[in-house]
Design a protein around this motif. Sequence first.
Motif, PDB file in Angstrom:
ATOM      1  N   PRO A   1       0.838  -1.177   0.032  1.00  0.00           N
ATOM      2  CA  PRO A   1      -0.094   0.062   0.055  1.00  0.00           C
ATOM      3  C   PRO A   1       0.915   1.227  -0.036  1.00  0.00           C
ATOM      4  O   PRO A   1       1.944   1.365   0.778  1.00  0.00           O
ATOM      5  CB  PRO A   1      -0.694  -0.074   1.323  1.00  0.00           C
ATOM      6  CG  PRO A   1      -0.772  -1.441   1.856  1.00  0.00           C
ATOM      7  CD  PRO A   1       0.734  -2.004   1.181  1.00  0.00           C
ATOM      8  N   THR A   2       0.747   2.441  -0.888  1.00  0.00           N
ATOM      9  CA  THR A   2       1.413   3.523  -0.816  1.00  0.00           C
ATOM     10  C   THR A   2       0.983   4.206   0.554  1.00  0.00           C
ATOM     11  O   THR A   2      -0.035   4.272   0.820  1.00  0.00           O
ATOM     12  CB  THR A   2       0.824   4.376  -2.055  1.00  0.00           C
ATOM     13  OG1 THR A   2       1.215   3.594  -3.305  1.00  0.00           O
ATOM     14  CG2 THR A   2       1.705   5.627  -2.208  1.00  0.00           C
ATOM     15  N   ALA A   3       2.139   4.583   1.092  1.00  0.00           N
ATOM     16  CA  ALA A   3       1.965   5.391   2.312  1.00  0.00           C
ATOM     17  C   ALA A   3       1.057   6.664   2.184  1.00  0.00           C
ATOM     18  O   ALA A   3       1.104   7.311   1.370  1.00  0.00           O
ATOM     19  CB  ALA A   3       3.252   5.658   2.753  1.00  0.00           C
TER      20      ALA A   3
ATOM     21  N   LYS B   1      -2.214   7.153   1.684  1.00  0.00           N
ATOM     22  CA  LYS B   1      -3.397   6.863   0.864  1.00  0.00           C
ATOM     23  C   LYS B   1      -4.627   6.682   1.576  1.00  0.00           C
ATOM     24  O   LYS B   1      -4.766   5.617   2.055  1.00  0.00           O
ATOM     25  CB  LYS B   1      -3.265   6.002  -0.288  1.00  0.00           C
ATOM     26  CG  LYS B   1      -2.377   6.432  -1.271  1.00  0.00           C
ATOM     27  CD  LYS B   1      -2.806   7.230  -2.543  1.00  0.00           C
ATOM     28  CE  LYS B   1      -1.479   7.504  -3.498  1.00  0.00           C
ATOM     29  NZ  LYS B   1      -2.027   8.734  -4.388  1.00  0.00           N
TER      30      LYS B   1
ATOM     31  N   GLU C   1      -7.788   3.008   5.627  1.00  0.00           N
ATOM     32  CA  GLU C   1      -6.455   3.097   5.302  1.00  0.00           C
ATOM     33  C   GLU C   1      -5.943   1.469   5.122  1.00  0.00           C
ATOM     34  O   GLU C   1      -6.289   0.689   6.078  1.00  0.00           O
ATOM     35  CB  GLU C   1      -5.601   3.696   6.322  1.00  0.00           C
ATOM     36  CG  GLU C   1      -4.037   3.434   5.804  1.00  0.00           C
ATOM     37  CD  GLU C   1      -2.722   4.347   6.867  1.00  0.00           C
ATOM     38  OE1 GLU C   1      -3.548   4.350   7.832  1.00  0.00           O
ATOM     39  OE2 GLU C   1      -1.974   4.632   6.020  1.00  0.00           O
TER      40      GLU C   1
ATOM     41  N   LEU D   1      -3.389  -1.619   5.062  1.00  0.00           N
ATOM     42  CA  LEU D   1      -2.273  -1.922   5.900  1.00  0.00           C
ATOM     43  C   LEU D   1      -1.343  -2.875   5.050  1.00  0.00           C
ATOM     44  O   LEU D   1      -0.214  -2.980   5.143  1.00  0.00           O
ATOM     45  CB  LEU D   1      -2.357  -2.175   7.327  1.00  0.00           C
ATOM     46  CG  LEU D   1      -3.180  -1.156   8.020  1.00  0.00           C
ATOM     47  CD1 LEU D   1      -3.156  -1.576   9.468  1.00  0.00           C
ATOM     48  CD2 LEU D   1      -2.585   0.334   8.066  1.00  0.00           C
TER      49      LEU D   1
ATOM     50  N   ASN E   1      -0.717  -9.605   7.983  1.00  0.00           N
ATOM     51  CA  ASN E   1      -0.111  -8.305   7.721  1.00  0.00           C
ATOM     52  C   ASN E   1       1.311  -8.520   8.287  1.00  0.00           C
ATOM     53  O   ASN E   1       1.899  -7.894   9.428  1.00  0.00           O
ATOM     54  CB  ASN E   1      -0.709  -7.540   8.807  1.00  0.00           C
ATOM     55  CG  ASN E   1      -0.167  -5.882   8.785  1.00  0.00           C
ATOM     56  OD1 ASN E   1       0.706  -5.705   8.104  1.00  0.00           O
ATOM     57  ND2 ASN E   1      -0.599  -5.205   9.771  1.00  0.00           N
TER      58      ASN E   1
ATOM     59  N   PHE F   1       4.621  10.516   2.936  1.00  0.00           N
ATOM     60  CA  PHE F   1       4.193   9.846   4.025  1.00  0.00           C
ATOM     61  C   PHE F   1       4.834   8.451   4.071  1.00  0.00           C
ATOM     62  O   PHE F   1       5.457   8.179   3.099  1.00  0.00           O
ATOM     63  CB  PHE F   1       2.614   9.387   3.950  1.00  0.00           C
ATOM     64  CG  PHE F   1       1.680  10.608   3.662  1.00  0.00           C
ATOM     65  CD1 PHE F   1       1.045  11.016   4.866  1.00  0.00           C
ATOM     66  CD2 PHE F   1       1.344  10.982   2.574  1.00  0.00           C
ATOM     67  CE1 PHE F   1       0.320  12.274   4.774  1.00  0.00           C
ATOM     68  CE2 PHE F   1       0.533  12.120   2.452  1.00  0.00           C
ATOM     69  CZ  PHE F   1       0.021  12.609   3.548  1.00  0.00           C
ATOM     70  N   ALA F   2       4.911   8.064   5.317  1.00  0.00           N
ATOM     71  CA  ALA F   2       5.888   6.607   5.433  1.00  0.00           C
ATOM     72  C   ALA F   2       4.706   5.641   6.079  1.00  0.00           C
ATOM     73  O   ALA F   2       3.960   6.028   7.150  1.00  0.00           O
ATOM     74  CB  ALA F   2       6.925   6.887   6.188  1.00  0.00           C
ATOM     75  N   SER F   3       4.901   4.269   5.862  1.00  0.00           N
ATOM     76  CA  SER F   3       4.064   3.261   6.639  1.00  0.00           C
ATOM     77  C   SER F   3       5.021   2.887   7.716  1.00  0.00           C
ATOM     78  O   SER F   3       5.954   2.397   7.401  1.00  0.00           O
ATOM     79  CB  SER F   3       3.696   2.121   5.674  1.00  0.00           C
ATOM     80  OG  SER F   3       2.674   2.595   4.673  1.00  0.00           O
TER      81      SER F   3
ATOM     82  N   SER G   1       0.043   5.065   8.390  1.00  0.00           N
ATOM     83  CA  SER G   1       0.839   5.968   7.857  1.00  0.00           C
ATOM     84  C   SER G   1       1.228   7.161   8.661  1.00  0.00           C
ATOM     85  O   SER G   1       0.367   7.599   9.448  1.00  0.00           O
ATOM     86  CB  SER G   1       0.395   6.616   6.515  1.00  0.00           C
ATOM     87  OG  SER G   1      -0.119   5.525   5.625  1.00  0.00           O
TER      88      SER G   1
ATOM     89  N   ASN H   1       8.983   1.840   2.554  1.00  0.00           N
ATOM     90  CA  ASN H   1       8.051   2.082   3.564  1.00  0.00           C
ATOM     91  C   ASN H   1       6.790   2.836   2.825  1.00  0.00           C
ATOM     92  O   ASN H   1       5.995   3.599   3.388  1.00  0.00           O
ATOM     93  CB  ASN H   1       8.282   2.829   4.886  1.00  0.00           C
ATOM     94  CG  ASN H   1       8.978   4.062   4.555  1.00  0.00           C
ATOM     95  OD1 ASN H   1       9.141   4.499   3.533  1.00  0.00           O
ATOM     96  ND2 ASN H   1       9.700   4.634   5.695  1.00  0.00           N
ATOM     97  N   GLY H   2       6.786   2.419   1.599  1.00  0.00           N
ATOM     98  CA  GLY H   2       5.453   2.894   0.793  1.00  0.00           C
ATOM     99  C   GLY H   2       5.441   4.297   0.585  1.00  0.00           C
ATOM    100  O   GLY H   2       4.590   4.861   0.124  1.00  0.00           O
ATOM    101  N   THR H   3       6.574   5.071   0.597  1.00  0.00           N
ATOM    102  CA  THR H   3       6.372   6.601   0.233  1.00  0.00           C
ATOM    103  C   THR H   3       6.319   7.041  -1.177  1.00  0.00           C
ATOM    104  O   THR H   3       6.877   6.191  -1.970  1.00  0.00           O
ATOM    105  CB  THR H   3       7.773   7.312   0.814  1.00  0.00           C
ATOM    106  OG1 THR H   3       8.026   6.864   2.117  1.00  0.00           O
ATOM    107  CG2 THR H   3       7.662   8.620   0.608  1.00  0.00           C
TER     108      THR H   3
END
Lengths: 211, 700
Positions: A152-154, A156, A171, A173, A179, B569-571, B577, B627-629
Amino acid sequence: MKTIKLLTLLTIFIGFSSCSNDDDDDPVILRVESESVSNLYAPQEGGFDQMGNPLPITGEFTKFDFSSGTTTTSTTDWDIAFRGTNIIINGGTSFGATDEPERTGNAAAYMENSTMANVLEVDVQLLQQDSATGYVLSNWYDYNPVNHIITPTAGKILVIRTRDGKYAKVEILSYYKDNPAEITTEIATNDARYYTFNYVNQPNEGVTTFE
Amino acid sequence: MRFIITILFVIIFSFFSKAQITLKDTVVEQKLGEVLITATRTYRQLSSLPLPAQIVSEKELKEVNTTRLNEILNEQTGLITVSEFVGGEGVQMQGLDSQYTLILVDGVPLVGRSAGTLDIRRLTVGNIKQIEIVKGASSSLYGSEALGGVINIITENPKKTGITGDLNYRFATFNAQDINTSINYKKEKFSLGAYLNRNSSDGYDLINAVDVNTVDPYTNYTFSTKLNFDLNNNTNLFASGRIYTEDQDYTPTSEESGEIKVNEWNTHLKLDHKYNKKWSSYFEFYATRYIAEEYLNSVADNSLVSESDYDELLMRPEIRATYNPNDKSTFIGGIGMDHEVLERTDFTTKPIFNSPYVFLQYDTNPNEKLNVILGARFDSHSDYESQFSPKAAVRYELSDKIALKGSVGYGFKAPDFRQLYFNFTNAFGGYTILGYNTVETELAQLIEDGVVNENGVLVPISAFQGNLKPENSIAYNFGFNYKPISTLNLDLNLFRNDIQDLIDTQRIANKVSGNGVYSYTNVNKAYTYGLEFNASWKPNNQLKLSGGYQYLIARDKDAVDAFKNGEAFASISGQGSIELNEDDYFGLPNRSKHMANLKVFYDFEGIDLNTNIRGTYRSKYGLYDTNGTVNGYLDKYDDFVDAYSTWDWAINKTFYKNYELGFGVENIFDFTDLPESDADAIYIGNIPGRIIYGKLNITF
């Protein structure tokens, strides 16, 4: 039935606790709920054959209903539905994919670049519905062409109007079972298409805030 | 780690400065100034140049016992060899990727950048006289690719008259063998040399869990020959040829097996003539061809899985002239043409490029203290925007001991064939990549075939009717050279590169299947800045100590904005996030903020023994976003490769004048950074651990 019970209880509760307002016609205010869903399985068939040639993707979408907070097989009482990486909403028209369920509701959605905590209000101007051009909620992940892992894009956040005019924010994850912190090749091969997501549900019709 | 190195510096310096007092009476060898040709295309003393430049001498090359170019460049300040995505190792200079550094051999370029990077492991160092490194954009002399700088490998010329030769053999860990021999003949006006090298290795496997090698076994050969003939006192003919061939196994997975074959040749002819004291001319013809063929078979039934061919040809006639109106000034000018042809799998056409160019440079010393260089070049092109590349450089001697240097230059890199003519559909991922110039026809075709729905077009086809712009940059370098005493040399350079029109892929359409169609576009802007510091101290003929340090910041401008505006953003490991701010941006991948090296060379003169210890350090760096940035930007919460240092030691002893035995250990402390699981992609793939070797040299 359960909902009515809950509503009654809440009405009584609010009725007792609110002193400043004596008007009996005031709408019932339900509390915003923060929930999470683990391992929502969204299988698909097709995609590619053994030689890597593209095949049409088929199979039933896994439908989700925000008001009950569970998956459902109902043909009408669903808000969003998942199949592989595709997410559709119960509103708008078909994109033309095989086995898409009929959209019976008036759901709409958009994606906001933010964090879950910072999406406080729905901007109704941005709401869109699925159409022949594509799905509103299509751009939620990154695909790594080397190891074929979906992440997942952080930042979003999926902002959704449910089929019956309530609002929710979601959101995602993870796309893998339980996970996992690290997605090994084994997990990527065997445990894909299991969604874990957080969501916040505004159960009051027409209320566009999440506070 | 930086502290340790600093402390080490201080200790060694203080130790040797004491030692210096005792050695004070030793006669210090009067060293002739080192001379290079790359910076101005005329012979210039390194110490008098207004540009940041370095020379790696033959002596150093011989004493450190390396065999390939990547190994020696990696030890130089501010340079790091970086493993690329598709294999191959390129060199990063001033924080610019390897595709932005021009690699020359005797002043002419190598080709074969199938994925942007020129694999410098291809180059043997056995017959090299010196390596010249010029930093900062140099397109004013060299045109495309000289954006970050230029590395020019100067091959050896026969030194002694008569027949001479040598034979060298090195054997190392991983069954790495390098054997080379040269035979030279020289008479008064004529010299001819031949060089042969065979280099092979069993490769190595860093990841035990997977049944696939990190580096597959390979064998390669280099043959080169060089002729110099003085037709008369004023005319010289030069001819050289080189052939390179390599065979490498190719086993990307345990179910597949194949081979990669590389064949390369180049030929270089040059006629120099001196008309009088003021005028000289050079007629030059150069041609090179690089062919890479690879195939992959299924192990189970031997059926062909994939096949890929790459065949590039470059021909370049060039005429140059120098004019010295007086002993203070030199003009050099040239006119030439690059003719390039490429045939490649997944290309719609067989593109042919013709780009004529002209350049002029004025190098003058208005007085004893001041040197000014002004230059410019124009490259005309049919398939991308023509380029004008100016450059200016100034050096001013404040005193005998201190000189200031400054330069500003323009650099560009032409779009490569792939960015213009690619037409590739990935069988597994289902996506398509189209070169910029093919979009108009190919995307229309995809729509006609129903692969892409008209509504799925994200970027209108009309956007592809213009020309793709070359990636370009303006480089600023400013520094000083300080020689407090004759044995100590300190050099500081501040640099900045402002890069724009970087070519990136963009999604231009959605297929009905949901997969993307991608093409190339000029979007990104980036910048790098930092400082480079070099110190060398040679108190006597026995000892040479040198150290270098580079501080580097390398950033994508869009990323800087995204972090500043709260759009990044970062997960955090499955918890959701977080929003990132300006301070969280880490910069471009594969760049270390700090890099340093330290080298100590010692000659035991009486007993024909020399030894050296060299260390390199690089601080932590990221490989890619974990981390999905958005857009793959790196932030401080990502996984990084930790800082590390490696140390090498070599010792060589000469026997009976013509025989030399060498022994050494590279990466003494056996440093490796291996993946912890198959999900861990943040590791170092090109450091296999400790390497022990022995070598033998015979000269005759």
